[in-house]
Design an enzyme around this catalytic site. Structure first.
Site, PDB file in Angstrom:
ATOM      1  CG  ASP A   1      76.659  82.933  33.257  1.00  0.00           C
ATOM      2  OD1 ASP A   1      77.809  82.761  32.802  1.00  0.00           O
ATOM      3  OD2 ASP A   1      76.018  82.032  33.837  1.00  0.00           O
TER       4      ASP A   1
ATOM      5  CG  ASN B   1      84.997  83.752  36.978  1.00  0.00           C
ATOM      6  OD1 ASN B   1      84.360  84.813  36.974  1.00  0.00           O
ATOM      7  ND2 ASN B   1      84.398  82.583  36.730  1.00  0.00           N
TER       8      ASN B   1
HETATM    9  C1  IPE Z   1      79.542  84.023  37.573  1.00  0.00           C
HETATM   10  O1  IPE Z   1      79.512  83.323  36.388  1.00  0.00           O
HETATM   11  C2  IPE Z   1      80.666  85.002  37.591  1.00  0.00           C
HETATM   12  C3  IPE Z   1      80.578  86.088  36.626  1.00  0.00           C
HETATM   13  C4  IPE Z   1      79.594  86.325  35.800  1.00  0.00           C
HETATM   14  C5  IPE Z   1      81.681  86.998  36.643  1.00  0.00           C
HETATM   15  P1  IPE Z   1      80.199  81.870  36.226  1.00  0.00           P
HETATM   16  O2  IPE Z   1      79.876  81.411  34.862  1.00  0.00           O
HETATM   17  O3  IPE Z   1      81.612  81.955  36.611  1.00  0.00           O
HETATM   18  O4  IPE Z   1      79.427  81.031  37.334  1.00  0.00           O
HETATM   19  P2  IPE Z   1      79.074  79.484  37.430  1.00  0.00           P
HETATM   20  O5  IPE Z   1      80.363  78.750  37.357  1.00  0.00           O
HETATM   21  O6  IPE Z   1      78.175  79.172  36.279  1.00  0.00           O
HETATM   22  O7  IPE Z   1      78.366  79.365  38.734  1.00  0.00           O
HETATM   23  C1  IPE Z   2      80.529  85.194  31.857  1.00  0.00           C
HETATM   24  O1  IPE Z   2      80.514  84.283  30.814  1.00  0.00           O
HETATM   25  C2  IPE Z   2      81.841  85.910  31.987  1.00  0.00           C
HETATM   26  C3  IPE Z   2      82.637  85.487  33.142  1.00  0.00           C
HETATM   27  C4  IPE Z   2      82.300  84.594  34.022  1.00  0.00           C
HETATM   28  C5  IPE Z   2      83.927  86.117  33.309  1.00  0.00           C
HETATM   29  P1  IPE Z   2      81.081  82.819  30.985  1.00  0.00           P
HETATM   30  O2  IPE Z   2      82.513  82.811  30.624  1.00  0.00           O
HETATM   31  O3  IPE Z   2      80.746  82.268  32.315  1.00  0.00           O
HETATM   32  O4  IPE Z   2      80.231  82.060  29.849  1.00  0.00           O
HETATM   33  P2  IPE Z   2      79.588  80.627  29.947  1.00  0.00           P
HETATM   34  O5  IPE Z   2      78.777  80.556  31.203  1.00  0.00           O
HETATM   35  O6  IPE Z   2      80.722  79.637  29.945  1.00  0.00           O
HETATM   36  O7  IPE Z   2      78.730  80.537  28.718  1.00  0.00           O
HETATM   37 MG    MG Z   3      79.180  81.218  33.071  1.00  0.00          MG
END
Ligand code: IPE
Ligand code: IPE
Ligand code: MG
Length: 258
Positions: free
Chosen positions: A31, A79
């Site tokens: 994340d 996502n």
């Molecule tokens: C969880 O991260 C999914 C992945 C890392 C693939 P998100 O960034 O999508 O999750 P939330 O929205 O913060 O819970």
């Molecule tokens: C994790 O990084 C990757 C995926 C969820 C695909 P994020 O895209 O969730 O990054 P933040 O949480 O917005 O910083």
């Molecule tokens: Mg995230």
């Protein structure tokens, strides 16, 4: 199979780790890519690109340390709600990763797999995943499982549907459904339960990741955004894990549920 390295025990003890207490299955919620990019005034896609580059180094470190299973949360069912452009960029990065990393994974002795509702992915990506799984199926050092279009609730619902179908067909009695039989219908039925769950970017949330498999996992929240996550951060998380006492509800420390 070659030994991981002749100095495997030395490598672990230099890192302050005990070989006999390594987690068998490490799962990581990668994340913080978006925030990493925003902090640099870049597009979110640039954060995902930087994050994709970290996957190889963390995989290599896990192989060298002797971790048996590594599951990486790369794309959740939720996502799909992100803007089309971001979803397309993520899938293009996955395709590039598979094209570029297959030979490397094979060389590391990594068996590559994917879990999730893979039928929602574009055909080209599905073909690459299939090809990668087939090419590396006999590798034994570590299994790298990529969670793609993955949702923990979907996985449980899919298992429930398969069991219900068997009951309806008369091949299974409801009273014969137990933990083991249920788990046999999960996406990776041969995967052991998760021992250590790491989430980067300092977050403390499961976000629909391996809900069944993490029932007694140790959670470690790691501060860096995923693109900044290094081998050292992995070692930190492993040391934290080894500092925990796992009792599985009993009064004495135990190595596993069994
Ligand atoms: C969880 O991260 C999914 C992945 C890392 C693939 P998100 O960034 O999508 O999750 P939330 O929205 O913060 O819970
Ligand atoms: C994790 O990084 C990757 C995926 C969820 C695909 P994020 O895209 O969730 O990054 P933040 O949480 O917005 O910083
Ligand atoms: Mg995230």
């Amino acid at each position: 199979m070659d030994d991981v390295s002749p100095s495997h025990d030395d490598l672990l003890s230099a890192a302050g780790l005990q070989a006999e207490r390594l987690p068998r299955h490490v799962a990581i919620i990668m994340d913080g890519n978006g925030r990493w990019a925003a902090r640099r005034g870049l597009e979110r896609a640039a954060g995902h690109q930087a994050g994709a580059a970290v996957v190889e180094s963390v995989t290599k470190a896990a192989v060298e340390l002797g971790i048996e299973w590594l599951t990486l949360y790369a794309f959740s069912t939720e996502n799909w709600r992100r803007p089309q452009g971001e979803v397309t960029a993520l899938i293009a990065l996955l395709d590039d990763y598979l094209d570029q990393q297959l030979a490397t994974m094979d060389r590391y002795g990594v068996r590559l797999r994917a879990i999730g509702r893979l039928d929602h992915l574009p055909e080209g990506t599905r073909n690459r995943l299939h090809q990668a799984a087939t090419a590396t199926r006999d590798q034994q050092r570590m299994t790298l499982s990529l969670a793609l279009s993955y949702g923990g609730r979907d996985e449980i619902v899919d298992a429930a549907r398969a069991l219900a179908a068997a009951v309806a067909a008369g091949t299974l009695r409801p009273e014969d459904i137990d933990h083991q039989r249920f788990a046999a219908h999960l996406y990776a039925p041969d995967a052991p339960d998760v021992d250590l769950l790491i989430r980067t970017a300092g977050e403390q949330r499961l976000s629909n990741f391996l809900m069944w498999q993490t029932h007694y996992a140790e959670y470690v929240s790691s501060p860096p955004y995923w693109p900044d996550f290094t081998r050292e951060h992995l070692l930190d998380a492993l040391r934290t894990y080894q500092g925990r006492e796992r009792r599985f509800g009993s009064l004495t420390p135990a190595a596993s549920m069994e």
